[in-house]
Design an enzyme around this catalytic site. Structure first.
Site, PDB file in Angstrom:
ATOM      1  N   PHE A  67       0.857  -1.186   0.000  1.00 41.77           N
ATOM      2  CA  PHE A  67       0.000   0.000   0.000  1.00 41.77           C
ATOM      3  C   PHE A  67       0.892   1.235   0.000  1.00 41.77           C
ATOM      4  CE2 PHE A  67      -2.316   3.555   1.740  1.00 41.77           C
ATOM      5  CZ  PHE A  67      -3.524   3.482   1.075  1.00 41.77           C
TER       6      PHE A  67
ATOM      7  N   ASP B 254       9.186   2.699   1.504  1.00 44.10           N
ATOM      8  CA  ASP B 254       8.035   3.428   2.015  1.00 44.10           C
ATOM      9  C   ASP B 254       7.969   3.174   3.519  1.00 44.10           C
ATOM     10  OD1 ASP B 254       5.566   4.251   2.888  1.00 44.10           O
ATOM     11  OD2 ASP B 254       4.469   3.539   1.129  1.00 44.10           O
TER      12      ASP B 254
ATOM     13  N   LYS C   4       2.756  10.343   7.935  1.00 42.47           N
ATOM     14  CA  LYS C   4       2.048   9.931   9.159  1.00 42.47           C
ATOM     15  C   LYS C   4       2.554  10.654  10.420  1.00 42.47           C
ATOM     16  CE  LYS C   4      -0.708   6.391   7.554  1.00 42.47           C
ATOM     17  NZ  LYS C   4      -0.451   5.362   6.531  1.00 42.47           N
TER      18      LYS C   4
HETATM   19  C1  PLP Z   1      -0.794   5.591   4.987  1.00 42.30           C
HETATM   20  C2  PLP Z   1       0.220   5.117   4.026  1.00 42.30           C
HETATM   21  C3  PLP Z   1       0.427   5.767   2.810  1.00 42.30           C
HETATM   22  C4  PLP Z   1      -0.420   6.920   2.341  1.00 42.30           C
HETATM   23  O1  PLP Z   1      -0.356   8.028   3.179  1.00 42.30           O
HETATM   24  P1  PLP Z   1      -1.464   9.182   3.061  1.00 42.30           P
HETATM   25  O2  PLP Z   1      -0.946  10.265   3.982  1.00 42.30           O
HETATM   26  O3  PLP Z   1      -2.760   8.608   3.507  1.00 42.30           O
HETATM   27  O4  PLP Z   1      -1.484   9.615   1.646  1.00 42.30           O
HETATM   28  C5  PLP Z   1       1.426   5.280   1.985  1.00 42.30           C
HETATM   29  N1  PLP Z   1       2.188   4.235   2.343  1.00 42.30           N
HETATM   30  C6  PLP Z   1       2.021   3.595   3.523  1.00 42.30           C
HETATM   31  C7  PLP Z   1       2.906   2.444   3.867  1.00 42.30           C
HETATM   32  C8  PLP Z   1       1.022   4.003   4.389  1.00 42.30           C
HETATM   33  O5  PLP Z   1       0.840   3.338   5.551  1.00 42.30           O
END
Ligand code: PLP
Length: 388
Positions: A131, A216, A245
């Site tokens: 994700f 990520d 985050k």
């Molecule tokens: C939450 C998340 C995203 C996306 O972040 P947003 O601020 O909601 O756009 C991308 N990668 C990972 C691993 C995430 O947990």
């Protein structure tokens, strides 16, 4: 009209909502509009590592709001300069520059664009169950069909391999690969830690074949897994790293860290109006300072290991597996998780799903063991019998 009625009338409808209105928080506790108290293991979906209403963050935001909120990157700024230096000092070896934005998906978008620019290649290898966000580039790297299909055609050039599958990596990375993008622990995809072999091999093959490794760490960063960044568990040195985050104590912010292997980026190729605004930078500086001075990554490591062990003691025929790293913990059930999350909420514990069958816990890292003891007790109760 109640809060829920009012919001239901005007909200976009793209979210599944729980029937409570959260109006106040402190540390790892939340209160709804009826003054019911909850232990928070949603943790702002990973944005609340510092805890709610953390006085250090409140103070930094208040002071900066009175001084300067807006300052686009056409100017230099004191808070931004300080934060960029701080992020680089914390980052894995080799990171030299920072692009600041406002969310996780933007941090990923920037990494994908920089990877294409730097390599002059177009293809991106991502992982099944990965994700990375909801904008078109990040969505193209995201695996889940229900997020992707309604918006196709997506960005061309993306492929997905099975996570933790070394042979698949070897097959997928070639002379057309601009980058491989991976989470260190898959979050939304079910709390699945990467194996050291797989992540190490991804880095090795990228180096060998002229591709870039994008990590990520949007969910795993800022102490969540028991280190400041999860890649420290594996001694990885990514070429690009995505953060968001909890980076700014709960304020919206994203960052893309850039390794020295990436050449100079031409001016004007990318940008963001709000990116690097002094308010978010001040909040981030305070958040990082608090994480370090209160040893929250170490706390997450110790408490997370204890929590994982306690959850593993729960005897329930409903549990398939308990797994996690630090205070990023998931319980995979043999059935759908939603009714169990509702049952937990009724017992004053808020947790979130990760896919259809995994119960996920992302408590603020300031949570105390006594609160997690209550969580373990509640989980044991709700998993003691089947609910529909
Ligand atoms: C939450 C998340 C995203 C996306 O972040 P947003 O601020 O909601 O756009 C991308 N990668 C990972 C691993 C995430 O947990």
């Amino acid at each position: 009209m109640s809060i829920q009625e009012l919001e239901s009338q005007f909200t976009s409808g793209v979210y599944t909502k729980r029937p409570i209105a959260i109006v106040r928080g402190r540390g790892a506790r939340l209160w709804d509009s009826d003054e019911n108290e909850y232990i928070d293991c949603v943790g702002g979906q990973g944005a609340a590592n510092l805890g709610h209403a953390n006085p250090a963050i409140v103070e930094a935001i208040t002071a900066q709001a009175k001084t300067l909120i807006s300052c686009p990157e056409m100017f230099y700024n004191d808070r931004r300069a300080e934060l960029e230096a701080k992020l680089i000092s914390l980052a894995p070896p080799g990171m030299t520059r920072v692009f600041l934005s406002n969310s996780g998906t933007e941090a990923v978008e920037a990494a994908l664009k920089f990877a294409r620019l730097a390599t002059k290649r177009t293809e991106i290898v991502a992982a099944m169950r990965g994700f990375h966000g909801r904008t078109f580039g990040a969505l193209s790297a995201t695996w889940e069909k229900k997020y992707r299909e309604p918006f196709e055609p997506l960005v061309p050039g993306f492929s997905h391999i099975s996570y933790n599958d070394i042979a698949a990596l070897d097959e997928a990375i070639d002379h057309k690969t601009a980058a491989v993008i991976l989470e260190v622990v898959q979050g939304e995809g079910g709390v699945r830690p990467g194996t050291p072999e797989f992540l190490g091999k991804a880095q090795e093959l990228c180096r060998e074949r002229g591709a870039l490794l994008i990590l990520d760490e949007i969910q795993t960063g800022f102490g969540r897994t028991g280190k400041m960044f999860a890649c420290e568990h594996y001694n990885l040195e990514p070429d690009l790293m995505c953060l968001a985050k909890s980076i700014a104590g709960g304020l919206p912010m994203g960052a893309t860290l850039i390794n020295s292997r990436i050449g100079e980026l031409p001016s004007q190729v990318h940008g963001s109006t709000f990116g690097g605004n002094p308010l978010a930078c001040a909040a981030s500086l305070a958040a990082i300072d608090y994480l370090q001075s209160h040893h929250l990554p170490e706390h997450a490591a110790e408490l997370g290991a204890w929590f994982l062990n306690e959850l593993r003691q729960i005897e329930s025929p409903l549990i398939r597996e308990v797994r996690g790293l630090g205070l990023m913990v998931g319980i995979e059930l043999k059935q759908k998780v939603t009714p169990y999350l509702q049952a937990l909420m009724a017992r004053g514990v808020l947790a979130l799903p990760a896919g259809l069958t995994v119960m996920r816990f992302l408590p603020p890292l300031v949570i105390e063991q006594s609160d997690l003891e209550k969580v373990v007790q509640a989980v044991g109760e709700v998993l003691s019998h089947e609910v529909n």
